[in-house]
Design a protein around this motif. Structure first.
Motif, short mmCIF file in Angstrom:
data_model
loop_
_atom_site.label_atom_id
_atom_site.label_comp_id
_atom_site.label_asym_id
_atom_site.label_seq_id
_atom_site.Cartn_x
_atom_site.Cartn_y
_atom_site.Cartn_z
N GLY A 207 16.48 -32.91 19.17
CA GLY A 207 16.59 -32.29 20.49
C GLY A 207 18.01 -32.35 21.02
O GLY A 207 18.51 -31.38 21.62
N ILE A 208 18.68 -33.47 20.80
CA ILE A 208 20.08 -33.60 21.25
C ILE A 208 20.97 -32.63 20.47
O ILE A 208 21.83 -31.95 21.05
N GLU A 209 20.75 -32.54 19.16
CA GLU A 209 21.53 -31.59 18.36
C GLU A 209 21.28 -30.15 18.82
O GLU A 209 22.20 -29.34 18.89
N LEU A 210 20.04 -29.85 19.17
CA LEU A 210 19.70 -28.51 19.67
C LEU A 210 20.37 -28.25 21.02
O LEU A 210 20.91 -27.16 21.25
N LEU A 211 20.37 -29.23 21.88
CA LEU A 211 21.04 -29.09 23.18
C LEU A 211 22.54 -28.89 22.99
O LEU A 211 23.15 -28.05 23.67
N LYS A 212 23.14 -29.63 22.07
CA LYS A 212 24.56 -29.45 21.78
C LYS A 212 24.82 -28.02 21.27
O LYS A 212 25.81 -27.39 21.64
N ALA A 213 23.91 -27.51 20.44
CA ALA A 213 24.06 -26.15 19.93
C ALA A 213 23.94 -25.14 21.07
O ALA A 213 24.72 -24.17 21.13
N PHE A 214 23.02 -25.34 21.99
CA PHE A 214 22.87 -24.42 23.12
C PHE A 214 24.09 -24.47 24.03
O PHE A 214 24.46 -23.46 24.64
N MET A 215 24.73 -25.64 24.12
CA MET A 215 25.94 -25.75 24.93
C MET A 215 27.11 -25.01 24.27
O MET A 215 28.08 -24.66 24.91
N ASN A 216 26.99 -24.79 22.97
CA ASN A 216 28.03 -24.14 22.18
C ASN A 216 27.52 -22.81 21.62
O ASN A 216 27.93 -22.39 20.55
N VAL A 217 26.63 -22.16 22.35
CA VAL A 217 25.91 -20.99 21.86
C VAL A 217 26.83 -19.83 21.48
O VAL A 217 26.52 -19.05 20.57
N ASP A 218 27.97 -19.71 22.13
CA ASP A 218 28.89 -18.61 21.83
C ASP A 218 29.48 -18.69 20.43
O ASP A 218 29.89 -17.67 19.88
N ASN A 219 29.53 -19.87 19.86
CA ASN A 219 30.15 -20.07 18.55
C ASN A 219 29.15 -20.13 17.40
O ASN A 219 29.54 -20.40 16.27
N LEU A 220 27.88 -19.92 17.69
CA LEU A 220 26.85 -20.00 16.65
C LEU A 220 26.13 -18.67 16.51
O LEU A 220 25.93 -17.94 17.49
N SER A 221 25.70 -18.39 15.30
CA SER A 221 24.96 -17.16 15.07
C SER A 221 23.51 -17.32 15.52
O SER A 221 23.00 -18.44 15.63
#
Length: 175
Positions: free
Chosen positions: A129-143
């Motif tokens: 969940g923390i990794e997912l939250l970090k990904a959502f915080m960085n959503v512009d850089n992920l596909s």
């Protein structure tokens, strides 16, 4: 009792003692987890240093991601402590000399194998969940595909944890 049956009984006892003593083969594994905690502590220090080094130039999102990384490492280290203490006490030897130690965690000696598995899957879900939250915080850089995989993996961990807890609870009622 015949001489042959006495020899078989002695052989059986020796084999059982060997099996029982083999539990000590796990001790180096638990020591390896202590070393893993040292590695994580170094990583934690590096993350803290990086967080403070960029405190004036980082955006709010970058700071949050940095703090979430610290929480992630802390959760993993807490999980390692639970695994080391309860695993050692459940499978190797009781820590009798530490029973009266003022800092002894209250849960020590009370976490069984089933409880350990529930804590493990709960920690995996929290870390995911923390990794997912970090990904959502960085959503512009992920596909979108990367995010979809992360969500799918998290949901898989979550469903597995709920199903495992349910099976554990149903199994406990059967006893």
């Amino acid at each position: 009792m015949t001489e042959g049956s006495k020899n078989m009984k002695r052989l059986e006892n020796n084999f059982e003692h060997l099996l029982f003593s083999s539990r000590w083969l796990m001790a180096p594994v638990y020591f390896g987890l202590v070393l893993a905690m040292v590695v994580l502590l170094v990583k934690f220090g590096k993350e803290v240093w990086g967080l403070f080094a960029h405190i004036m130039t980082a955006t709010g999102g970058e700071l949050i991601i940095g703090v979430l990384s610290l929480v992630d490492i802390a959760l993993i280290m807490n999980l390692l402590i639970i695994i080391m203490f309860s695993g050692y006490e459940n499978f190797v030897s009781k820590m009798d000399d530490l029973h009266n130690h003022q800092d002894r965690p209250e849960w020590m000696g009370h976490i069984g194998f089933s409880d350990l598995k529930i804590k493990l899957i709960g920690s995996i879900v929290a870390i995911s969940g923390i990794e997912l939250l970090k990904a959502f915080m960085n959503v512009d850089n992920l596909s979108d595909r990367h995010l979809a995989w992360m969500v799918g993996i998290h949901i898989t961990f979550l469903c597995s944890g709920v199903l495992y807890a349910l099976m554990d609870r149903l199994g406990g009622k059967a006893h």
